[in-house]
Enzyme design. Structure first.
Site, PDB file in Angstrom:
ATOM      1  N   SER A   1       0.796  -1.232   0.000  1.00 15.92           N
ATOM      2  CA  SER A   1       0.000   0.000   0.000  1.00 15.92           C
ATOM      3  C   SER A   1       0.825   1.278   0.000  1.00 15.92           C
ATOM      4  CB  SER A   1      -0.944  -0.002   1.202  1.00 15.92           C
ATOM      5  OG  SER A   1      -0.215  -0.103   2.398  1.00 15.92           O
TER       6      SER A   1
ATOM      7  N   HIS B   1      -5.441  -4.953  -0.208  1.00 14.19           N
ATOM      8  CA  HIS B   1      -5.618  -3.906  -1.230  1.00 14.19           C
ATOM      9  C   HIS B   1      -5.903  -4.471  -2.617  1.00 14.19           C
ATOM     10  CE1 HIS B   1      -4.556  -0.497   1.318  1.00 14.19           C
ATOM     11  NE2 HIS B   1      -3.793  -1.361   1.951  1.00 14.19           N
TER      12      HIS B   1
ATOM     13  N   LYS C   1     -11.751  -2.057   3.105  1.00 12.06           N
ATOM     14  CA  LYS C   1     -11.382  -1.445   1.833  1.00 12.06           C
ATOM     15  C   LYS C   1     -12.478  -1.747   0.798  1.00 12.06           C
ATOM     16  CE  LYS C   1      -6.777  -1.804   3.671  1.00 12.06           C
ATOM     17  NZ  LYS C   1      -6.896  -0.629   4.544  1.00 12.06           N
TER      18      LYS C   1
HETATM   19  C1  LIG Z   1      -1.842  -4.880   3.965  1.00 16.98           C
HETATM   20  C2  LIG Z   1      -2.815  -4.595   5.057  1.00 16.98           C
HETATM   21  N1  LIG Z   1      -3.137  -5.565   5.934  1.00 16.98           N
HETATM   22  C3  LIG Z   1      -4.004  -5.342   6.933  1.00 16.98           C
HETATM   23  C4  LIG Z   1      -4.601  -4.110   7.115  1.00 16.98           C
HETATM   24  C5  LIG Z   1      -5.498  -3.900   8.306  1.00 16.98           C
HETATM   25  O1  LIG Z   1      -6.817  -3.816   7.937  1.00 16.98           O
HETATM   26  P1  LIG Z   1      -7.933  -3.265   8.933  1.00 16.98           P
HETATM   27  O2  LIG Z   1      -8.199  -1.847   8.522  1.00 16.98           O
HETATM   28  O3  LIG Z   1      -9.110  -4.145   8.682  1.00 16.98           O
HETATM   29  O4  LIG Z   1      -7.443  -3.375  10.320  1.00 16.98           O
HETATM   30  C6  LIG Z   1      -4.335  -3.091   6.207  1.00 16.98           C
HETATM   31  C7  LIG Z   1      -5.016  -1.792   6.313  1.00 16.98           C
HETATM   32  O5  LIG Z   1      -4.534  -0.819   6.798  1.00 16.98           O
HETATM   33  C8  LIG Z   1      -3.390  -3.324   5.186  1.00 16.98           C
HETATM   34  O6  LIG Z   1      -3.043  -2.335   4.345  1.00 16.98           O
END
Ligand SMILES: Cc1ncc(COP(=O)(O)O)c(C=O)c1O
Lengths: 81, 415
Positions: B200, B228, B259
């Protein structure tokens, strides 16, 4: 044989290019306090040491390795394991 | 109790204020505010008009930094399912998944995930962050190894820190470096390789086909975080691992509802025959309350619709490629050479210019993420993420506003 004393001189050679402040390097030199390495530089340095000795220095081990002497000891221990 | 510092009580030893360690960060933040810029980290959305439009300080802005890739937050079926569940099951569950907190909606949500991924097992967590904490901390124990990409998400690193495995990093997206490190792992040790479909920070994708092959050859188990990528990579929208054709070789897929699904929550899906034991041993699953009924109802409905959202996928890709090409042609420096995902990261020369450009964009009516410098050491990024609901006209507006904001912010462009 790989012991701490034989590892140390070569280790200092590997660290020298990261010695941006041009200080004297010895077993008591601290990576954070004396060399002031940031996290990205630490990663590059760790990779070089790992390649030199063909070992892994796990991330979770790093907080305990404060000085050059600590790393020399850890390398010697892994190599003779 | 009031300030006791001048009372000179000899029996209480002097100790430092535990907040002193944050002084450099506070100084950095104060400097940003003192330079007269808007505060990029405390923006308040007063109204949300749609997945792509909001009102801030009485002014309408286009949202270009929400990760709301598929625009499901206002989908009428999703809203209706949530309203029904709210009325029928109440506002919250007041309990852990393993006690009183598993309602019909949670089971329904897990069924929707099993169908979406065509896998045997699905486990819903309260966030994606907790799903990663749960997996990493539970399955790799003392003497086992977790091998992860240096640019892994904080939740993966934090999960490793909670567990007892030895944690080994390889250079970002570097297949040869991964292979070299795998070769150094002692015989007999258990190994989990953790990858992400889309990273990301700059929106680049992993060479999953090659990485999975190398990990399999070393006998490792593989987890891929598709946070993502869910919804718009692969024929069925499962993620980069589907697009790369490695579905049969991946042991765990981690994901989030925050997302493309458009709600909040996290999950792991797997075909591993012993997978269900994680419900007992993953502490971030056990020791926290489950998602509210409305959230799981919205999520299940959204997941079922995402599978067939072919038109949205096509449109999102067109919009991403067009924005990437146009910003590049306008002279902006971007994180990737081509649009690899719906994330388009614009590189800024320094923190000061970054803050100026972010504020100029807000004044023009465009919201993007200003990535906190701690998250990307050495890089200053303004991050755009597109939504399938951005119209062609909105994308043209975003491009025009970026150009005007760059002039206002005196951002040098390379033309
Ligand atoms: C690669 C990745 N894994 C996990 C998460 C965590 O997701 P959540 O917003 O559901 O805690 C995110 C989001 O920020 C992320 O970008």
């Amino acid at each position: 044989m790989t012991d701490k004393a034989t590892v140390l001189p070569r280790l200092i050679e590997i660290i020298e290019p990261f010695n941006k402040k041009d200080i004297e390097l010895n077993a008591d030199t601290s990576f954070a306090k004396d060399l002031e390495l940031d996290s990205l530089t630490v990663m590059d340095l760790v990779a070089e040491i790992e390649d030199e000795y063909d070992i892994l220095l796990p991330v979770n081990m790093l907080p305990d390795l404060e000085t050059i002497g600590d790393v020399a000891g850890a390398v010697a221990k892994i190599k003779s394991a | 109790m009031s300030d006791t510092s001048d009372m000179g009580d000899e029996s209480v030893p002097a100790r430092p204020d535990l907040f002193d360690k944050f002084d450099p960060l506070v100084a950095q933040y104060d400097g940003l505010i003192a330079s007269g810029h808007r505060d990029p980290f405390h923006l308040q959305m007063d109204q949300i008009l749609s997945p792509t439009r909001a009102v801030v300080n009485g002014k309408e802005i286009i949202l270009v930094g929400t990760y709301n890739y598929m625009g499901m937050t206002f989908d009428p079926d999703v809203i209706e399912a949530g309203q029904k569940a709210l009325a029928e099951f109440g506002a919250g569950t007041t309990g852990s998944r393993v006690l009183n907190g598993t309602f019909q909606g949670h089971a329904e949500c897990e069924a929707a995930l099993r169908e979406f991924y065509d896998m045997e097992h699905a486990m819903v967590f309260s966030t994606g962050y907790q799903a990663n904490l749960g997996l990493m901390s539970a399955i790799a124990g003392r003497g086992d190894y977790i091998v992860l990409d240096a640019d892994s998400h904080a939740s993966i690193y934090d999960g490793c820190a909670m567990g007892n495995a030895d944690v080994v990093r390889f250079k970002h997206n570097d297949v040869a470096d991964l292979e070299k490190r795998l070769k150094r792992i002692p015989e007999g040790a258990g190994v989990l390789v953790v990858l992400e479909g889309v990273y990301s920070m700059v929106g680049d994708i992993a060479p999953l086909k090659e990485m999975v092959a190398v990990a399999k050859a070393a006998g490792a188990m593989i987890a891929v975080d598709e946070a993502h990528a869910m919804g718009f990579f692969g024929e069925n929208g499962r993620g980069v691992f589907e697009q790369a054709g490695v579905e049969d070789d991946v042991d765990f897929v981690v994901g989030t509802f925050s997302k493309s699904v458009g709600t909040v929550g996290g999950f792991i899906v797997s075909n591993h025959p012993k997978f269900e034991v994680l419900r007992f041993v993953a502490r971030p699953y056990v020791y926290t309350a489950s998602l509210p009924p409305a959230v799981v109802a919205c999520s299940a409905t959204s997941i079922r619709k995402l599978r067939y959202a072919y038109d949205k996928r096509i449109h999102l890709w067109e919009a991403s490629r067009h924005l990437h090409r146009s910003l590049r042609e306008a002279g902006f420096t971007l994180g990737t050479d081509t649009a690899q995902s719906a994330i388009i990261a614009v590189k800024m020369p320094d923190q000061e210019t970054s803050a100026r450009m972010w504020a100029a964009l807000i004044d023009e009516g465009v919201y993007v993420n200003m990535v906190p410098p701690q998250a990307t050491p050495g890089l200053h990024l303004l991050r755009c993420s597109l939504c399938a609901d951005h119209t062609k006209e909105q994308v043209e507006e975003i491009i025009a506003r970026f150009k005007r904001a760059a002039a206002t912010a005196e951002l040098p462009l390379e033309i």
